[in-house]
Scaffold this active site. Structure first.
Site, short mmCIF file in Angstrom:
data_model
loop_
_atom_site.label_atom_id
_atom_site.label_comp_id
_atom_site.label_asym_id
_atom_site.label_seq_id
_atom_site.Cartn_x
_atom_site.Cartn_y
_atom_site.Cartn_z
N TYR A 189 0.85 -1.23 -0.09
CA TYR A 189 0.08 0.04 -0.15
C TYR A 189 0.76 1.27 -0.12
O TYR A 189 0.34 2.32 0.34
CB TYR A 189 -1.02 -0.05 1.22
CG TYR A 189 -2.15 -1.08 1.15
CD1 TYR A 189 -1.82 -2.14 0.31
CD2 TYR A 189 -3.07 -0.84 1.76
CE1 TYR A 189 -2.89 -3.10 0.39
CE2 TYR A 189 -4.33 -1.82 1.65
CZ TYR A 189 -4.09 -2.82 1.09
OH TYR A 189 -5.30 -3.76 0.81
N LYS A 199 4.90 -14.48 4.71
CA LYS A 199 4.90 -15.46 3.37
C LYS A 199 6.64 -15.19 3.06
O LYS A 199 6.98 -15.12 1.88
CB LYS A 199 4.35 -14.90 2.12
CG LYS A 199 4.22 -15.94 1.09
CD LYS A 199 3.38 -17.18 1.38
CE LYS A 199 3.27 -18.10 0.03
NZ LYS A 199 2.64 -19.48 0.55
N ASP A 232 -1.06 -18.15 3.74
CA ASP A 232 -2.10 -19.03 3.22
C ASP A 232 -2.49 -19.85 4.26
O ASP A 232 -3.85 -20.15 4.47
CB ASP A 232 -1.52 -19.77 1.91
CG ASP A 232 -0.16 -19.95 1.98
OD1 ASP A 232 0.52 -19.73 2.90
OD2 ASP A 232 0.33 -20.78 1.14
N ASP A 242 -5.03 -6.55 5.90
CA ASP A 242 -6.25 -6.27 5.45
C ASP A 242 -7.13 -7.34 4.88
O ASP A 242 -8.47 -7.50 5.22
CB ASP A 242 -6.09 -5.33 3.90
CG ASP A 242 -7.30 -4.60 3.51
OD1 ASP A 242 -8.36 -4.39 4.42
OD2 ASP A 242 -7.39 -3.79 2.57
N ASP A 300 -10.72 -8.76 7.13
CA ASP A 300 -12.15 -9.03 6.57
C ASP A 300 -12.50 -10.33 6.65
O ASP A 300 -13.62 -10.59 7.14
CB ASP A 300 -12.00 -8.43 5.06
CG ASP A 300 -12.43 -7.20 4.88
OD1 ASP A 300 -11.90 -6.46 5.61
OD2 ASP A 300 -12.78 -6.96 3.62
MG MG Z 1 -10.25 -4.13 3.96
#
Ligand code: MG
Ligand code: NAI
Length: 366
Positions: free
Chosen positions: A139, A206, A239, A263, A267
């Site tokens: 980001y 990762k 993962d 992020d 969710d």
């Molecule tokens: Mg989000």
């Protein structure tokens, strides 16, 4: 029960608190006023300042987030943010206002607690905290097109990694102290990695593929962990974590990870407790903190008064914690729980209540 998520912002304990309200777009305009109503109903003499940001505002003014809003946030030091719409295609001059806020005030720690709610839509016995790095990773905004090749740079720094992992361990320490009252209640040996009474920090990465970037993140985590010998550090690849969050989320306490992974995982985790409509979050920096529901502007239900205000109301509770009002934060959280128990639920939770009815019930239950 709520618990302090952040140290009391220095010097804010006895000053008049003014909260900057940024509704934004879509359901943000419904849930932020709902949360502000709950805050006002506490009778603490809190003041509010309304400020603009978002795509609708951009279409009117040409600015996604004006300097006046940044000045208001800086002046208030705490803000409640709804959500803004960001098109999936490039719009010249527009950049997501929440990303702009995170970068302008270096709001490096995104705290996303996931706690069970007393409804059948929620898994029981969940109490985890996702600590997401909030300013770098994918980001960082370094994307470019090279002919037919699109390239995004993933920025991971030692400083950014060390400070976010430190935040995670500090949170774990605080949670352990909070839990101490309950004593050792599980069957595993105390302080062992299996012990459910002892907070552990799980670093999610990762590094097997992203050896340089996540390699550095992981290395910083191992280094910071040495300063917290009483808190076990676990590590897991992202993962596998996505699967474990569905299969046995109860086995995690504090989870720390990079920006995009955090992020996505948060969710996912919100689905365990009823979905995006109930998930709160805090963006914490050294001087400024911005509180927001995890969800976006929900254009599919916006403008109909149907949005679930719980994510925004619980974000307001996190704000209360932050300004040293832990008892009031607990009051708000308990009122939300009582409302859920009474079955006053919006449609996303299987009910028929509208935003205003849920808000009214929460205020009545304070
Ligand atoms: Mg989000
Ligand atoms: P979204 O979170 O807005 O919606 C996803 C699903 O959850 C939709 O079905 C929506 O109806 C539901 N939902 C969300 N909030 C709800 C609430 N309070 N009550 C009941 N149901 C709720 O995510 P989506 O659809 O991916 O994105 C829509 C817009 O929001 C996009 O423009 C995106 O850029 C923006 N967005 C903004 C964020 C922010 O400002 N922090 C965060 C995430 C997305």
């Amino acid at each position: 029960m709520t618990r302090d998520l952040s140290p009391i912002a220095a010097g804010m304990e006895n000053t008049l608190i003014k909260i900057c309200l940024i509704n934004g777009d879509g359901v943000g305009r419904e849930v932020v006023p709902a949360a502000a109503e709950v805050l006002a109903a506490l009778g603490l003499g809190l003041e509010f300042a309304e400020a603009h940001a978002g795509f609708e505002y951009f279409k009117r003014s040409g600015e996604a987030i004006p300097d006046a809003t940044l000045a208001d946030v800086e002046g208030c030091r705490v803000a409640l943010f709804g959500a803004t719409s960001s098109p999936s295609t490039r719009v010249d001059g527009y950049r997501s206002p929440i990303l702009a806020l995170r970068q302008a005030f270096d709001l490096y720690a995104n705290l996303r607690p996931v706690q069970s709610l007393p409804g059948k839509f929620s898994r029981p016995n969940l109490d985890l905290l996702i600590v997401r790095e909030n300013t770098e990773g994918l980001y960082a905004g370094r994307e470019r097109l090279d002919g037919d090749t699109a390239i995004a740079e993933r920025v991971i720094t030692r400083r950014g990694s060390t400070r976010i992992v430190t935040t995670a361990f500090d949170q774990a320490r605080r949670r352990t102290a909070y839990n101490a009252g309950a004593g050792h209640t599980c069957t595993a040996p105390p302080r062992s990695v299996q012990c459910r009474c002892q907070q552990a920090v799980t670093v999610v990465h990762k590094a097997n593929v992203l050896k340089v970037t996540d390699g550095l993140f992981r290395e910083c985590a191992l280094e910071v962990a040495r300063d917290y010998p009483e808190i076990p550090l676990k590590e897991i690849l992202v993962d596998a974590m996505a699967m474990r969050l569905v299969r046995d989320p109860e086995s995690f306490d504090v989870i720390v990870t990079t920006n995009l992974f955090g992020d996505i995982l948060s969710d996912e985790a919100s689905a365990l407790i009823g979905g995006l409509g109930v998930a709160p979050s805090a963006n914490i920096g050294e001087r400024v903190a911005v509180f927001e529901p995890v969800h976006g502007s929900a254009p599919d239900i916006a403008g109909q008064g149907l949005a679930n205000p719980i994510g925004a109301i619980l974000s307001a509770a996190l704000l209360l914690d932050h300004i040293g009002q832990a008892a009031q934060a607990a009051r708000v959280q308990q009122a939300v729980h009582a409302t859920v128990k009474q079955g006053v639920l919006t449609q996303d939770l299987g009910g028929r209540a509208v935003t205003k009815e849920v808000t009214r019930a929460v205020i009545k239950n304070l």
